[in-house]
Design a protein around this motif. Structure first.
Motif, PDB file in Angstrom:
ATOM      1  N   LEU A  86       0.825  -1.204   0.000  1.00 37.07           N
ATOM      2  CA  LEU A  86       0.000   0.000   0.000  1.00 37.07           C
ATOM      3  C   LEU A  86       0.860   1.256   0.000  1.00 37.07           C
ATOM      4  O   LEU A  86       0.535   2.258  -0.643  1.00 37.07           O
ATOM      5  N   SER A  87       1.967   1.197   0.727  1.00 42.12           N
ATOM      6  CA  SER A  87       2.872   2.334   0.782  1.00 42.12           C
ATOM      7  C   SER A  87       3.513   2.597  -0.570  1.00 42.12           C
ATOM      8  O   SER A  87       3.693   3.743  -0.983  1.00 42.12           O
ATOM      9  N   LYS A  88       3.838   1.530  -1.287  1.00 42.06           N
ATOM     10  CA  LYS A  88       4.496   1.658  -2.582  1.00 42.06           C
ATOM     11  C   LYS A  88       3.585   2.279  -3.628  1.00 42.06           C
ATOM     12  O   LYS A  88       3.981   3.190  -4.356  1.00 42.06           O
ATOM     13  N   TRP A  89       2.339   1.813  -3.710  1.00 43.29           N
ATOM     14  CA  TRP A  89       1.444   2.260  -4.773  1.00 43.29           C
ATOM     15  C   TRP A  89       0.671   3.517  -4.422  1.00 43.29           C
ATOM     16  O   TRP A  89       0.126   4.184  -5.301  1.00 43.29           O
ATOM     17  N   ASN A  90       0.572   3.862  -3.141  1.00 45.44           N
ATOM     18  CA  ASN A  90       0.016   5.155  -2.746  1.00 45.44           C
ATOM     19  C   ASN A  90      -1.422   5.367  -3.224  1.00 45.44           C
ATOM     20  O   ASN A  90      -1.847   6.503  -3.425  1.00 45.44           O
ATOM     21  N   ILE A  91      -2.178   4.298  -3.417  1.00 43.94           N
ATOM     22  CA  ILE A  91      -3.500   4.415  -4.009  1.00 43.94           C
ATOM     23  C   ILE A  91      -4.482   5.149  -3.108  1.00 43.94           C
ATOM     24  O   ILE A  91      -5.314   5.932  -3.579  1.00 43.94           O
ATOM     25  N   PHE A  92      -4.387   4.929  -1.797  1.00 37.05           N
ATOM     26  CA  PHE A  92      -5.353   5.558  -0.899  1.00 37.05           C
ATOM     27  C   PHE A  92      -5.150   7.065  -0.820  1.00 37.05           C
ATOM     28  O   PHE A  92      -6.101   7.819  -0.654  1.00 37.05           O
ATOM     29  N   ASP A  93      -3.914   7.506  -0.935  1.00 38.67           N
ATOM     30  CA  ASP A  93      -3.652   8.939  -0.971  1.00 38.67           C
ATOM     31  C   ASP A  93      -4.298   9.562  -2.203  1.00 38.67           C
ATOM     32  O   ASP A  93      -4.859  10.653  -2.142  1.00 38.67           O
ATOM     33  N   SER A  94      -4.227   8.867  -3.330  1.00 36.16           N
ATOM     34  CA  SER A  94      -4.829   9.371  -4.564  1.00 36.16           C
ATOM     35  C   SER A  94      -6.351   9.419  -4.462  1.00 36.16           C
ATOM     36  O   SER A  94      -6.984  10.372  -4.923  1.00 36.16           O
ATOM     37  N   ILE A  95      -6.937   8.395  -3.843  1.00 35.00           N
ATOM     38  CA  ILE A  95      -8.395   8.382  -3.656  1.00 35.00           C
ATOM     39  C   ILE A  95      -8.824   9.520  -2.744  1.00 35.00           C
ATOM     40  O   ILE A  95      -9.795  10.237  -3.019  1.00 35.00           O
ATOM     41  N   GLY A  96      -8.091   9.711  -1.639  1.00 31.30           N
ATOM     42  CA  GLY A  96      -8.425  10.783  -0.710  1.00 31.30           C
ATOM     43  C   GLY A  96      -8.313  12.154  -1.350  1.00 31.30           C
ATOM     44  O   GLY A  96      -9.180  13.011  -1.179  1.00 31.30           O
ATOM     45  N   LEU A  97      -7.247  12.371  -2.108  1.00 30.16           N
ATOM     46  CA  LEU A  97      -7.059  13.641  -2.808  1.00 30.16           C
ATOM     47  C   LEU A  97      -8.239  13.925  -3.729  1.00 30.16           C
ATOM     48  O   LEU A  97      -8.807  15.031  -3.711  1.00 30.16           O
ATOM     49  N   SER A  98      -8.629  12.943  -4.529  1.00 24.18           N
ATOM     50  CA  SER A  98      -9.685  13.131  -5.523  1.00 24.18           C
ATOM     51  C   SER A  98     -11.045  13.356  -4.875  1.00 24.18           C
ATOM     52  O   SER A  98     -11.798  14.253  -5.274  1.00 24.18           O
ATOM     53  N   ALA A  99     -11.367  12.529  -3.877  1.00 21.27           N
ATOM     54  CA  ALA A  99     -12.665  12.650  -3.207  1.00 21.27           C
ATOM     55  C   ALA A  99     -12.799  13.976  -2.479  1.00 21.27           C
ATOM     56  O   ALA A  99     -13.818  14.673  -2.580  1.00 21.27           O
ATOM     57  N   PHE A 100     -11.770  14.357  -1.746  1.00 21.53           N
ATOM     58  CA  PHE A 100     -11.849  15.593  -0.962  1.00 21.53           C
ATOM     59  C   PHE A 100     -11.727  16.841  -1.832  1.00 21.53           C
ATOM     60  O   PHE A 100     -12.231  17.904  -1.464  1.00 21.53           O
ATOM     61  N   ALA A 101     -11.067  16.735  -2.979  1.00 14.48           N
ATOM     62  CA  ALA A 101     -11.011  17.881  -3.899  1.00 14.48           C
ATOM     63  C   ALA A 101     -12.411  18.219  -4.402  1.00 14.48           C
ATOM     64  O   ALA A 101     -12.832  19.385  -4.390  1.00 14.48           O
ATOM     65  N   VAL A 102     -13.139  17.199  -4.829  1.00 16.40           N
ATOM     66  CA  VAL A 102     -14.512  17.408  -5.308  1.00 16.40           C
ATOM     67  C   VAL A 102     -15.413  17.847  -4.159  1.00 16.40           C
ATOM     68  O   VAL A 102     -16.201  18.784  -4.290  1.00 16.40           O
ATOM     69  N   GLN A 103     -15.288  17.189  -3.011  1.00 15.83           N
ATOM     70  CA  GLN A 103     -16.119  17.525  -1.852  1.00 15.83           C
ATOM     71  C   GLN A 103     -15.856  18.952  -1.387  1.00 15.83           C
ATOM     72  O   GLN A 103     -16.771  19.697  -1.054  1.00 15.83           O
ATOM     73  N   GLY A 104     -14.575  19.353  -1.345  1.00 20.45           N
ATOM     74  CA  GLY A 104     -14.231  20.704  -0.916  1.00 20.45           C
ATOM     75  C   GLY A 104     -14.778  21.767  -1.859  1.00 20.45           C
ATOM     76  O   GLY A 104     -15.275  22.812  -1.416  1.00 20.45           O
ATOM     77  N   ALA A 105     -14.690  21.492  -3.163  1.00 20.38           N
ATOM     78  CA  ALA A 105     -15.227  22.432  -4.149  1.00 20.38           C
ATOM     79  C   ALA A 105     -16.747  22.545  -4.019  1.00 20.38           C
ATOM     80  O   ALA A 105     -17.316  23.640  -4.092  1.00 20.38           O
ATOM     81  N   MET A 106     -17.408  21.414  -3.813  1.00 25.05           N
ATOM     82  CA  MET A 106     -18.861  21.413  -3.642  1.00 25.05           C
ATOM     83  C   MET A 106     -19.265  22.216  -2.411  1.00 25.05           C
ATOM     84  O   MET A 106     -20.252  22.959  -2.430  1.00 25.05           O
ATOM     85  N   TYR A 107     -18.498  22.070  -1.339  1.00 30.00           N
ATOM     86  CA  TYR A 107     -18.798  22.782  -0.095  1.00 30.00           C
ATOM     87  C   TYR A 107     -18.714  24.286  -0.299  1.00 30.00           C
ATOM     88  O   TYR A 107     -19.612  25.032   0.111  1.00 30.00           O
ATOM     89  N   ALA A 108     -17.636  24.731  -0.948  1.00 32.90           N
ATOM     90  CA  ALA A 108     -17.461  26.170  -1.184  1.00 32.90           C
ATOM     91  C   ALA A 108     -18.523  26.705  -2.135  1.00 32.90           C
ATOM     92  O   ALA A 108     -19.049  27.809  -1.940  1.00 32.90           O
ATOM     93  N   GLN A 109     -18.856  25.919  -3.143  1.00 35.98           N
ATOM     94  CA  GLN A 109     -19.870  26.349  -4.102  1.00 35.98           C
ATOM     95  C   GLN A 109     -21.251  26.437  -3.452  1.00 35.98           C
ATOM     96  O   GLN A 109     -22.049  27.320  -3.780  1.00 35.98           O
TER      97      GLN A 109
END
Length: 201
Positions: A86-109
């Motif tokens: 999991l540390s090598k492929w870093n997939i969960f970090d990518s999922i968190g970045l993507s989900a929270f980017a959309v969620q954060g934009a929705m919140y501000a909008q």
């Protein structure tokens, strides 16, 4: 429902990401829980601070705190080889970045902030927790490396801030596209231009 769904996805992904990093740097069990929680909730807390949302709203997410604690506990119980993978492929970090980017934009909008604020909210919600995590783990924050990372959150925020996205399907599509772009850029080592005074003689 989209906002809640992405919030849940991002919380689980970043709680797992923080816990994996803590295990990687040999933190004790308290350090693992602290780093996992800070990674999961740090970006949203910083976002709220900058856009004027009372910090008390963070503490009203009891269910998400429970989900994060359970997630971190499961990571602690994982075999060592799985944690290394999991540390090598870093997939969960990518999922968190993507989900929270959309969620954060929705919140501000949703509170009718201007475009720049929506983009900023996407960026800080998506990357803020990871920045705090890396600093506490004494690592160079991934956001500040040449690897393409923060740019994908900014682009997601721009698309949402321009009101090009209006339906449930479209919000989830932005999440999937952002995740795919981040995964591809990580897989093939895409990078942004750099300039260092250390290279100048």
């Amino acid at each position: 429902m989209v906002w809640e769904g992405l919030n849940l996805i991002g919380t689980i992904a970043f709680a797992m990401s923080g816990a994996v990093v803590a295990l990687k740097v040999d933190y004790d069990i308290m350090g693992i829980y602290v780093l996992g929680l800070i990674t999961a909730f740090g970006g949203g807390a910083v976002r709220n601070l900058f856009i004027g949302i009372p910090i008390i709203e963070l503490w009203q997410q009891s269910m998400l705190f429970i989900v994060a604690l359970i997630t971190i506990s499961l990571v602690i119980l994982l075999p060592v080889n799985t944690v290394k993978f999991l540390s090598k492929w870093n997939i969960f970090d990518s999922i968190g970045l993507s989900a929270f980017a959309v969620q954060g934009a929705m919140y501000a909008q949703s509170i009718e902030l201007p475009l720049f604020a929506v983009v900023f909210s996407a960026a800080i919600t998506g990357a803020g927790g990871g920045i705090i995590r890396d600093v506490l783990a004494q690592q160079k924050p991934m956001v500040f490396k040449e690897e393409v990372y923060l740019l994908w959150a900014i682009l997601a925020g721009f698309v949402i801030g321009m009101s090009w996205v209006t339906t449930t399907y479209q919000y989830y599509l932005v999440f999937i596209v952002t995740l795919s772009c981040r995964a591809i850029s990580h897989r093939y080592g895409w990078s942004l231009p750099t300039r260092s005074i250390q290279k100048i003689q």
